[in-house]
Design a protein around this motif. Sequence first.
Motif, short mmCIF file in Angstrom:
data_model
loop_
_atom_site.label_atom_id
_atom_site.label_comp_id
_atom_site.label_asym_id
_atom_site.label_seq_id
_atom_site.Cartn_x
_atom_site.Cartn_y
_atom_site.Cartn_z
N THR A 199 -4.62 11.01 0.32
CA THR A 199 -4.37 9.63 -0.35
C THR A 199 -3.94 8.81 0.78
N THR A 200 -4.52 7.62 0.55
CA THR A 200 -4.05 6.57 1.36
C THR A 200 -3.82 5.23 0.49
N GLY A 201 -2.65 4.58 0.74
CA GLY A 201 -2.23 3.37 0.21
C GLY A 201 -2.13 2.34 1.41
N PRO A 202 -1.67 1.10 0.66
CA PRO A 202 -1.34 0.12 1.85
C PRO A 202 -0.29 0.28 2.71
N SER A 203 -0.26 -0.04 4.01
CA SER A 203 0.74 0.39 5.01
C SER A 203 1.91 -0.73 4.76
N SER A 204 1.45 -1.89 4.38
CA SER A 204 2.31 -3.09 4.40
C SER A 204 1.70 -4.00 3.26
N ASN A 205 2.60 -5.24 3.00
CA ASN A 205 2.01 -6.23 2.06
C ASN A 205 0.76 -6.70 2.61
N PHE A 206 -0.07 -7.30 1.67
CA PHE A 206 -1.42 -8.00 1.99
C PHE A 206 -1.47 -9.08 1.08
#
Length: 185
Positions: free
Chosen positions: A128-135
């Motif tokens: 599972t991958t999610g965003p590593s920072s705000n975008f």
Amino acid sequence: MKTYSVFLLTATFLLSGCTSPTSDTLTVSSIKLKAGEKVFAEINDQDIAAYHLKGKLNKNYLLKGVEYLPNHKERTLFSMEIEPKKYDSTLRVLQSSSAKYIHFGANLEGGSIRAHEALKQKPVAFSTTGPSSNFTLSDYDVLLLRHVSTSGKIETHSLEDIHGPEDIDVKKDEQIFALVLKASE
């Protein structure tokens, strides 16, 4: 002459502000789950991801659960319309899995949606991958990417490189699911 040029410059700024299209300024950031949510997820064999949405949308978006297919296509498992307005909200994404099935769903501002069908595959490996920072939102953003494999081998993709189904290659014995925010046409 100076007064006239200052007036002309001010009028130009005002008119350009009125005629230029306003852009969407929604910022998405991952947030930690509450202790109760973690316990609930563990008991029910679920994965829950939470995001904070803050900013303003000026057009409709769709929150879609998709399965990426071979030949750079995608199949929509569920979708929820995100209306243009100001947001300071929490989006929760749910995935429950058993030995044979995977179910997806999402909840935003009291509205919730669940996939109409269960996905049938007995997984060996998960990633599972999610965003590593705000975008800041663009026309196609992946919030959560899930790889499922029956062979134990998983090809990984970077969320920053995915701007549509054309950026995902599905390998044999692999299924790829995503939660996507996409601008409505």
